[in-house]
Design an enzyme around this catalytic site. Structure first.
Site, PDB file in Angstrom:
ATOM      1  N   HIS A 183       0.916  -1.281   0.052  1.00 31.23           N
ATOM      2  CA  HIS A 183       0.091   0.020  -0.049  1.00 31.23           C
ATOM      3  C   HIS A 183       0.632   1.214   0.082  1.00 31.23           C
ATOM      4  CE1 HIS A 183       1.213   0.322   4.351  1.00 31.23           C
ATOM      5  NE2 HIS A 183       0.722   1.263   4.015  1.00 31.23           N
TER       6      HIS A 183
HETATM    7  C1  UD1 Z   1      -0.800   6.297   5.683  1.00 28.51           C
HETATM    8  C2  UD1 Z   1       0.559   6.832   6.255  1.00 28.51           C
HETATM    9  C3  UD1 Z   1       1.512   5.472   6.229  1.00 28.51           C
HETATM   10  C4  UD1 Z   1       0.936   4.343   6.778  1.00 28.51           C
HETATM   11  C5  UD1 Z   1      -0.399   3.831   6.515  1.00 28.51           C
HETATM   12  C6  UD1 Z   1      -1.079   2.867   7.014  1.00 28.51           C
HETATM   13  C7  UD1 Z   1       1.096   8.992   5.504  1.00 28.51           C
HETATM   14  C8  UD1 Z   1       1.882   9.880   4.600  1.00 28.51           C
HETATM   15  N1  UD1 Z   1       1.168   7.693   5.307  1.00 28.51           N
HETATM   16  O1  UD1 Z   1      -0.982   5.772   4.229  1.00 28.51           O
HETATM   17  O2  UD1 Z   1       2.643   5.829   6.814  1.00 28.51           O
HETATM   18  O3  UD1 Z   1       1.883   3.103   6.707  1.00 28.51           O
HETATM   19  O4  UD1 Z   1      -1.261   5.080   6.666  1.00 28.51           O
HETATM   20  O5  UD1 Z   1      -2.285   2.493   6.277  1.00 28.51           O
HETATM   21  O6  UD1 Z   1       0.472   9.503   6.372  1.00 28.51           O
HETATM   22  N2  UD1 Z   1      -8.602   5.809   2.160  1.00 28.51           N
HETATM   23  C9  UD1 Z   1      -9.858   5.363   2.204  1.00 28.51           C
HETATM   24  N3  UD1 Z   1     -10.347   5.072   3.424  1.00 28.51           N
HETATM   25  C10 UD1 Z   1      -9.624   5.568   4.426  1.00 28.51           C
HETATM   26  C11 UD1 Z   1      -8.495   5.842   4.422  1.00 28.51           C
HETATM   27  C12 UD1 Z   1      -7.725   6.129   3.281  1.00 28.51           C
HETATM   28  O7  UD1 Z   1     -10.749   4.842   1.124  1.00 28.51           O
HETATM   29  O8  UD1 Z   1     -10.327   4.847   5.683  1.00 28.51           O
HETATM   30  C13 UD1 Z   1      -7.837   6.120   0.701  1.00 28.51           C
HETATM   31  C14 UD1 Z   1      -7.910   7.719   0.545  1.00 28.51           C
HETATM   32  O9  UD1 Z   1      -8.735   8.045  -0.490  1.00 28.51           O
HETATM   33  C15 UD1 Z   1      -6.319   7.733   0.304  1.00 28.51           C
HETATM   34  C16 UD1 Z   1      -5.533   6.385   0.204  1.00 28.51           C
HETATM   35  O10 UD1 Z   1      -6.729   5.523   0.792  1.00 28.51           O
HETATM   36  O11 UD1 Z   1      -6.422   8.347  -1.180  1.00 28.51           O
HETATM   37  C17 UD1 Z   1      -4.554   6.705   1.109  1.00 28.51           C
HETATM   38  O12 UD1 Z   1      -4.767   7.067   2.372  1.00 28.51           O
HETATM   39  P1  UD1 Z   1      -3.867   8.053   3.017  1.00 28.51           P
HETATM   40  O13 UD1 Z   1      -4.303   8.467   4.385  1.00 28.51           O
HETATM   41  O14 UD1 Z   1      -3.340   9.178   2.233  1.00 28.51           O
HETATM   42  O15 UD1 Z   1      -2.485   7.409   3.396  1.00 28.51           O
HETATM   43  P2  UD1 Z   1      -2.060   5.657   3.510  1.00 28.51           P
HETATM   44  O16 UD1 Z   1      -1.568   5.253   2.162  1.00 28.51           O
HETATM   45  O17 UD1 Z   1      -3.259   5.121   4.201  1.00 28.51           O
END
Ligand code: UD1
Length: 375
Positions: A229
């Site tokens: 991820h």
């Molecule tokens: C974040 C952390 C990473 C951690 C990871 C665990 C940062 C920069 N990165 O990355 O260190 O390892 O969390 O998961 O903070 N989304 C959903 N539902 C949710 C949350 C997110 O659909 O509940 C989608 C969002 O649309 C987003 C993508 O997932 O575009 C990524 O979410 P984001 O919070 O940006 O970062 P993670 O990849 O989860």
């Protein structure tokens, strides 16, 4: 003493669970007041609420509802909204966890209000500034007063950046250092990894409660587990397709279970190269089912930081889907290998699996805070 914790993403809930349990055990005798901000960076049930329910984390006092967004927007919203809460609560200490945008936004808000910060999982470095996590953790470390490291390597990384002027490497250093004008020098402690505390606790429950092996009709050690991820892998389609080709080759003869993070689900829609039919894609799992699956897997393929360590603690060989890892002890002990160095079945490690403390990291953190903040 009022302590305010800022959390927002899945691995932070796992880390915080251990700290909350340690504070709760001490709060009545030591006068600790514990408050919680959930930034809302993760908001889906399977990335957030399920962890609160399973690990019995208390309901946060504040929800910032920052949601998804670009890095600047997400970090800025945490900064702006956390500042409002901090102005109301005026805690003695803010605690942040790991390397997410929630951590950096929360740390900035506290630093600008001159509230001391404790950084749990301090000192980790990939030395790769293309990772948003690396930027977040470097900046947070340089803003923090208490730097709680999970390993000696992390302590040494901080020293290389000039953060250990207080000179305390152990858990029981001298009194809190101060500079002229009342500024506090940062103090560094190797307390071990709070994720190990939670892993030990949750594994006992998972072994009793989780039915995931039966639900997915899996035999013990007859399958591999995959998670993927990280932005550096999912956001570049060439890298992602290269990883998919690698995975298809490395796992062809095996059944593979892949709980898919929403970020990966979005990216996977855009790839022309797809995972083979032997890879079963399922929604993200709660912590007990995930630990159960990992504990019984033959191998783990992952780009998660937390899962590299969980595999090491559970004695499951890990292949890390990244160019480098912060968790170098898992590699030097032979339990982990970077995928570009992987040449087929690697022998499970022979090194001891004790690089990340004694499973009581959260207790050590609370001990330090009580001694230093009250002293
Ligand atoms: C974040 C952390 C990473 C951690 C990871 C665990 C940062 C920069 N990165 O990355 O260190 O390892 O969390 O998961 O903070 N989304 C959903 N539902 C949710 C949350 C997110 O659909 O509940 C989608 C969002 O649309 C987003 C993508 O997932 O575009 C990524 O979410 P984001 O919070 O940006 O970062 P993670 O990849 O989860």
């Amino acid at each position: 003493m009022k302590i305010l914790h800022i959390l927002g993403a899945r691995p932070q809930f796992v880390k915080y669970a251990a700290v909350e349990a340690a504070i709760t055990r001490r709060s009545s005798q030591d006068g600790l007041i514990n408050k919680l901000i959930h930034t809302g960076q993760h908001y889906d049930y399977c990335l957030s609420k399920i962890f609160f329910d399973e690990l019995r984390i208390k309901e946060p006092e504040y929800h910032l509802d920052v949601g998804s967004g670009k890095h600047g927007q997400q970090t800025a919203l945490v900064l702006q909204r956390a500042e409002e809460v901090l102005c109301i609560e005026r805690p003695a200490l803010v605690v942040v966890y790991g390397d997410t945008n929630s951590t950096l936004g929360g740390a900035l808000a506290a630093a600008k209000l001159h509230i001391p910060i404790a950084h749990v999982e301090s000192g980790l470095r990939s030395f790769n500034k293309r990772m948003p996590e690396e930027i977040n953790r470097v900046l947070t470390d340089h803003l923090s007063s208490f730097l709680f490291c999970p390993s000696e390597t992390a302590v040494n990384n901080l020293e290389m950046e000039g953060i250990n002027l207080g000179g305390h490497k152990g858990m029981h250093g001298a009194a809190f250092s101060s500079m002229p004008g009342g500024c506090r020098l940062p103090v560094v402690f190797n307390v071990g990894d709070v994720m190990y505390d939670t892993c030990l606790h949750a594994l006992r429950i998972a072994l009793e409660r989780s039915a995931i092996l039966t639900q997915l009709s899996l035999g013990v050690k007859r399958y591999d587990l995959l998670t993927l991820h990280r932005a550096e892998n999912t956001d570049d389609i060439e890298t992602l397709e290269e990883l998919i080709l690698f995975l298809n080759g490395a796992t062809a003869a095996r059944q593979v279970i892949f709980p898919m993070h929403p970020r990966m689900a979005k990216a996977y829609q855009l790839t022309r190269t797809k995972l083979g039919g032997h890879v079963k894609i399922i929604p993200p799992l709660g912590y007990f089912d995930l630990l159960m699956l990992l504990n019984n897997a033959g191998r783990l393929f992952t780009d998660s930081g937390g899962m590299q360590k969980e595999a090491y603690w559970l004695g499951v060989p890990c292949i890390t889907l990244r160019e480098e890892t912060e968790w170098v002890e898992t590699v030097s002990s032979g339990w982990n290998v970077l995928y570009k160095n992987y040449r087929g079945e690697h022998q499970p490690g022979i090194g001891r699996r004790n690089a990340y403390g004694d499973g009581a990291a959260a207790e050590h953190i609370v001990d330090v805070l009580l001694k230093r903040m009250n002293g």
